[in-house]
Design a protein around this motif. Sequence first.
Motif: not given
Length: 642
Positions: A404-423
């Motif tokens: 669950y922490k992985y999923e929330k970390d991925f959410e936060a990192l992509i939102e904060e550093y990649f404007d919500g979208s990551y490839t």
Amino acid sequence: MASKKLFSALICFCLSFPVLAQELQLNVEETMPRLLVQIDTDGDKKITIEDKPKMPFLVPLSAGDSVAIEEVYFLSNLLQELAIARAQEKDSLQISLDRIKEAPANRISRRIKEQFWDDLTRSIDQKGLRKILKDSKAEDSVQRLYVPASDTVGIKYYRQLQQEFENLEVVILPKQISPQYVKSINDQPGLLALKIENGRGVPFVVPGGRFNEMYGWDSYFEGVGLLLDGRLDLAKAMVDNFVYQINHYGKILNANRSYYLTRTQPPFMSSFVRQVYEAMDEQDEAWLRKALDAAIKEYEEVWMVEGERLTKTGLNRYLGQGTGIPPETEKGHFEEVLKKYAAKHDLPVAEFEAGYKSGEIIDKELDEYFVHDRSVRESGHDTSWRLENRAANLNTVDLNSLLYKYEKDFEALIEEYFDGSYTTASGKKYTSEYWHQKAEKRKQLMDEYLWNEKAGSFFDYDFVKEQQTGFISATNLYPLWAGLASKAQAEQMVKELREHLMAPGGILSTAKTSVEKTATNKVQRQWDYPNGWAPHQMLLWHGLLNYGYETTAYELIYRWLYMITKNAVDYNGTIPEKYDVVDRTHKVYAEYGNVGTEFDYITTSGFGWMNASYQLGLELLPPEYREKLNELVPPENISFGK
């Protein structure tokens, strides 16, 4: 004998006039033997409260006068400083009385920062191999180093090194590593290569001084301590080695040792990446991309494969994938188990074991036992009655909280550093909303299968028996750290913690009542009552603070740090692997002993995650509690806001 109060007046000057100089001037080779003969009366090369010394012990001051020291703690500090000087090949030691009288919490923390991390650091390269090739885990005189077939840089580098070290054998692993292959090299164990960069091995921290391999979940907790102590370089290097492991071995390994090739450990990669990146003064997006790609790959290919670590409930389990008897255990570890199955086949134990290892004897029930045993080891909790002979059948609270922490970390990192979208580099596209939904779904499933409203607790779920285990463990509280518990759940969980898992020295690994109900014999499992471990303390301190339970958090932190500090004061600076938190002692009588207690004169490394827990605890405690810790005020004499 020593005064009962640690910081009462202890220095009696041997002259009647004031002493101006407060520097000790000591001849190392004269003072150290004299100190040991007079003070170390039990001859264990340590100065502890179990010695019965002849007092006072006189030492010269630089001004030409003498001073008598009578406090065991200060005498052990003197022994440690002499040992450091001797290791540095110094003939004399000039040191201030202030250093000998250093407040205990300050001393422990300083030595962790200045000495322990460096002593625990290894690298698998030309320089590092000179130490590692003395490895005690080799089966013969040959020291093997296994290198992934996909690592062309490593293959070239290590083949060149092989010419320099006569007992080094470099073995190139097959492209596809099967459990059968891993079993075939059990009698030829060796280290697994890690990342080579610019002609040097990327460094890592080992759990304790006798280790030469990088362990899975230990590394995350060590990383927390490293970041607190300003060692971003080393914490970042450890993440880089995890990226290497995921890309070349397919997983973060239990440890980089050949017999761990089919086994991972509790997943902390996303937290490690996030904390290292947030600690950078100048954030490196290219580094973040490589680390994030690897973490997502690990999540998808290690944890989310259906029929393996992803089960029919939609939740996850540990699954140590291998075959046969785990080879890393000490001789005789499985004797009782093998006796049972040898009797079943009407064979002597040695003959049965040989036949089972060779594959001539097949026993599905024993195969299943070892699946569970390897899964216990993958869980990091080896061993505990919580998991005995059922680990691979459990959707555990700890593992699903970590994912669950992985999923929330991925959410936060992509939102904060990649404007919500990551490839990713491989072309896979993810959004922060995708990971948000994954986390919400996991929370829903954990509430459905793992939460018990009546007991006010999460429990491991046996998906074969389709029931919760009801076993009370510190791991049941991981949802507090992961942030998935509701406020109402958290309130009930904290009550459970205080009732069943709170001990004089901190948080118990498991509740006494659960062990008594589950144990089938009197074997003391090391991850059970009455023992406590650093990772549980560290996660649950943060969990309690996250949910606003500061008073309980500070009390538990203080209890843990007091126990460590008092044991170090009384036992020559000992910082071991684990503690009996009921009796507040490092004298733990359980399988595998207690790493970090065997040394001469001075511990130079402590134990990795224990060191980290000490630094984190000091960081989290308000200043007034740190002062009390230096004065060794017992926790029962502190109100903690009550």
